[in-house]
Design a protein around this motif. Structure first.
Motif, PDB file in Angstrom:
ATOM      1  N   ALA A   1      -7.663  52.750  56.341  1.00 16.30           N
ATOM      2  CA  ALA A   1      -6.550  52.176  55.570  1.00 16.30           C
ATOM      3  C   ALA A   1      -5.625  53.311  55.175  1.00 16.30           C
ATOM      4  O   ALA A   1      -6.081  54.335  54.666  1.00 16.30           O
ATOM      5  CB  ALA A   1      -7.077  51.473  54.336  1.00 16.30           C
TER       6      ALA A   1
ATOM      7  N   GLU B   1      -2.257  49.815  50.004  1.00 12.30           N
ATOM      8  CA  GLU B   1      -2.339  49.940  51.462  1.00 12.30           C
ATOM      9  C   GLU B   1      -1.038  49.507  52.122  1.00 12.30           C
ATOM     10  O   GLU B   1      -0.520  48.446  51.843  1.00 12.30           O
ATOM     11  CB  GLU B   1      -3.502  49.068  51.950  1.00 12.30           C
ATOM     12  CG  GLU B   1      -3.738  49.192  53.431  1.00 12.30           C
ATOM     13  CD  GLU B   1      -4.741  48.169  53.925  1.00 12.30           C
ATOM     14  OE1 GLU B   1      -5.805  48.009  53.302  1.00 12.30           O
ATOM     15  OE2 GLU B   1      -4.440  47.519  54.942  1.00 12.30           O
TER      16      GLU B   1
ATOM     17  N   SER C   1      -2.994  49.839  58.422  1.00 16.27           N
ATOM     18  CA  SER C   1      -4.389  50.166  58.746  1.00 16.27           C
ATOM     19  C   SER C   1      -4.495  50.391  60.250  1.00 16.27           C
ATOM     20  O   SER C   1      -3.681  49.870  61.026  1.00 16.27           O
ATOM     21  CB  SER C   1      -5.336  49.057  58.278  1.00 16.27           C
ATOM     22  OG  SER C   1      -4.993  47.840  58.873  1.00 16.27           O
TER      23      SER C   1
ATOM     24  N   GLN D   1     -11.799  52.280  55.510  1.00 14.72           N
ATOM     25  CA  GLN D   1     -11.954  50.965  54.893  1.00 14.72           C
ATOM     26  C   GLN D   1     -13.221  50.276  55.409  1.00 14.72           C
ATOM     27  O   GLN D   1     -13.952  49.654  54.653  1.00 14.72           O
ATOM     28  CB  GLN D   1     -10.729  50.125  55.243  1.00 14.72           C
ATOM     29  CG  GLN D   1     -10.624  48.833  54.500  1.00 14.72           C
ATOM     30  CD  GLN D   1      -9.302  48.167  54.814  1.00 14.72           C
ATOM     31  OE1 GLN D   1      -9.072  47.730  55.945  1.00 14.72           O
ATOM     32  NE2 GLN D   1      -8.438  48.091  53.843  1.00 14.72           N
TER      33      GLN D   1
ATOM     34  N   TRP E   1      -5.421  39.023  56.926  1.00 13.89           N
ATOM     35  CA  TRP E   1      -6.252  40.232  56.911  1.00 13.89           C
ATOM     36  C   TRP E   1      -7.553  39.997  57.697  1.00 13.89           C
ATOM     37  O   TRP E   1      -7.978  40.845  58.486  1.00 13.89           O
ATOM     38  CB  TRP E   1      -6.578  40.620  55.456  1.00 13.89           C
ATOM     39  CG  TRP E   1      -7.228  41.958  55.318  1.00 13.89           C
ATOM     40  CD1 TRP E   1      -6.603  43.153  55.102  1.00 13.89           C
ATOM     41  CD2 TRP E   1      -8.635  42.263  55.415  1.00 13.89           C
ATOM     42  NE1 TRP E   1      -7.530  44.171  55.056  1.00 13.89           N
ATOM     43  CE2 TRP E   1      -8.773  43.665  55.242  1.00 13.89           C
ATOM     44  CE3 TRP E   1      -9.772  41.498  55.626  1.00 13.89           C
ATOM     45  CZ2 TRP E   1     -10.011  44.304  55.281  1.00 13.89           C
ATOM     46  CZ3 TRP E   1     -11.013  42.135  55.673  1.00 13.89           C
ATOM     47  CH2 TRP E   1     -11.112  43.518  55.500  1.00 13.89           C
TER      48      TRP E   1
ATOM     49  N   ASN F   1      -8.607  41.920  61.258  1.00 10.36           N
ATOM     50  CA  ASN F   1      -9.798  42.766  61.338  1.00 10.36           C
ATOM     51  C   ASN F   1     -10.901  42.162  62.195  1.00 10.36           C
ATOM     52  O   ASN F   1     -11.684  42.900  62.798  1.00 10.36           O
ATOM     53  CB  ASN F   1     -10.268  43.133  59.933  1.00 10.36           C
ATOM     54  CG  ASN F   1      -9.330  44.155  59.311  1.00 10.36           C
ATOM     55  OD1 ASN F   1      -9.297  45.312  59.721  1.00 10.36           O
ATOM     56  ND2 ASN F   1      -8.514  43.711  58.372  1.00 10.36           N
TER      57      ASN F   1
ATOM     58  N   ALA G   1      -7.698  46.064  49.542  1.00  5.98           N
ATOM     59  CA  ALA G   1      -6.751  46.110  50.662  1.00  5.98           C
ATOM     60  C   ALA G   1      -5.522  45.241  50.393  1.00  5.98           C
ATOM     61  O   ALA G   1      -4.412  45.598  50.770  1.00  5.98           O
ATOM     62  CB  ALA G   1      -7.440  45.664  51.947  1.00  5.98           C
TER      63      ALA G   1
END
Lengths: 133, 257
Positions: free
Chosen positions: B68, B80, B83, B108, B163, B167, B186
């Protein structure tokens, strides 16, 4: 330090906070609850005014129930009377949702009782909890 | 506090190196030049890789895990702004030359990283390395722009869905190890807010959350809850895809070959 739980009542749905947070005082828990309301309602103020955040203590006793409309920044600049009216309408809507949710639960329980009387299997859940026969 | 990285004994096989999209996109010749200098390391969540007081002289290529990048503020928070996961690289070359570093890079999601000294990287001034540096900066800028817009108009629920999708995609869409505290940091929101939204997602079957592991049985359902910002940061836009096309190693080129 005491643990407080923050449950969200959103229309007919109740979302349980299973973890909670610890705070030194009830006032700190209240301030945290208001901050959570502001994060949840940001950019959806109109749709979320009738939502409620229930703050419970370690014994799961309700300490206070916060109506989102009372913390809506969009209403800060309207006349107090208008704001009060919006709060009353939002509160009535929240109460109606609570009543409908209670009714749905009662209906499931009646169905479960009838099934038991007829020796029939019955399996249902309500908000993640099994409805007991 | 900066935490020491722990070197691992595992070797730098090409297959292992190519788990990072940028390294995978480089030509075999360029990768062979870099290989002796790439050090593989296990990094733990929370490790500070660089910050304004301790600028890094290294560049990191995550094979798994996520860095991050944020701007540390006086009151202690680290907001943040971007990332970088296995699709990219981050580190020394992101800061402007001869300027005070502004950002902090924090691990992160822990995982396997490859580290190389920026001096070794820029000591190989071929066009692929120059493109890598440019594309990495573009990737950070793109995310920062997207996030500024996202934070300004989208709900916490949409941002959490975005998010998670971003991810999960980095983790090949399977499972993601992330605590609710980490997600809250985050997104810059409270852990209770994350818990309530995650509970709602779970009750509707959008995600499954078990002991710090999150999975999405059907990412398409989660995508419907997300804001449009996810589309702009999805796999098709990853800098590794751009670099692959530039190096002639993209899907189109592979088909032709």
């Amino acid at each position: 330090m005491k643990r407080y739980f923050f449950h969200l009542k959103k229309g007919h749905e109740t979302i349980i906070d299973p973890r909670g947070e610890t705070f030194a005082s009830k006032q700190d828990a209240y301030d945290h609850g208001v901050a959570v309301i502001q994060e949840l309602m940001r950019y959806r103020e109109l749709a979320s005014r009738s939502w409620q955040l229930e703050i419970c203590d370690e014994d799961r006793c309700v300490q206070c129930r916060l109506l989102f409309a009372s913390y809506d920044p969009a209403l800060e600049k309207v006349p107090p009377q208008v704001r009060r009216t919006v709060e009353i309408v939002s509160h009535s809507r929240a109460s109606l949702s609570d009543t409908i949710a209670a009714l749905n639960r009662s209906l499931l329980e009646v169905k479960a009782t009838l099934a038991r009387a007829n020796n029939m299997p019955f399996l249902a859940t309500y908000e993640g909890q099994r409805v007991e026969q | 506090m900066t935490v020491q990285l722990v070197p691992t004994k595992a070797g730098n096989t090409d297959t292992a190196l190519r788990r990072n999209g940028c390294l995978a996109a480089l030509s075999p010749e360029t990768l062979a030049h870099l290989k002796p200098y790439l050090k593989r390391q296990d990094v733990l969540e929370g490790t500070i890789l660089w910050d304004p007081e301790q600028p890094s002289s290294d560049v990191y290529f995550p094979a798994t895990g996520v860095i991050a990048i944020g701007v540390p503020l006086r009151e202690g928070s680290n907001v943040e702004s971007a990332s970088v996961g296995p699709e990219g690289a981050a580190g020394a070359f992101l800061e402007a030359e001869n300027e005070q570093a502004l950002t902090r890079g924090v691990v992160q999601i822990g995982g396997d990283f490859y580290r190389i000294s920026a001096a070794h990287l820029s000591g190989l001034p071929n066009r692929e390395i120059l493109a890598l540096q440019t594309f990495c900066k573009d990737w950070i800028l793109l995310q920062a722009q997207q996030r500024a817009a996202c934070n300004a108009v989208h709900t916490a629920e949409q941002r959490l869905a975005r998010w998670l999708l971003q991810n999960l995609e980095r983790a090949n869409g399977t499972e993601l190890r992330a605590t609710q505290e980490l997600i809250a940091d985050a997104l810059g929101i409270r852990r209770t807010t994350v818990t309530l939204i995650a509970q709602s997602f779970q009750a509707k079957g959008h995600i499954q959350y078990r002991r710090g592991t999150i999975s999405a049985p059907d990412p398409q359902r989660l995508a419907k809850l997300s804001c449009e910002c996810h589309a702009g940061l999805s796999k098709g836009h990853w800098l590794s895809q751009r670099l692959a096309s530039f190096s002639g190693r993209g899907p189109a080129h592979r088909r032709e070959a």
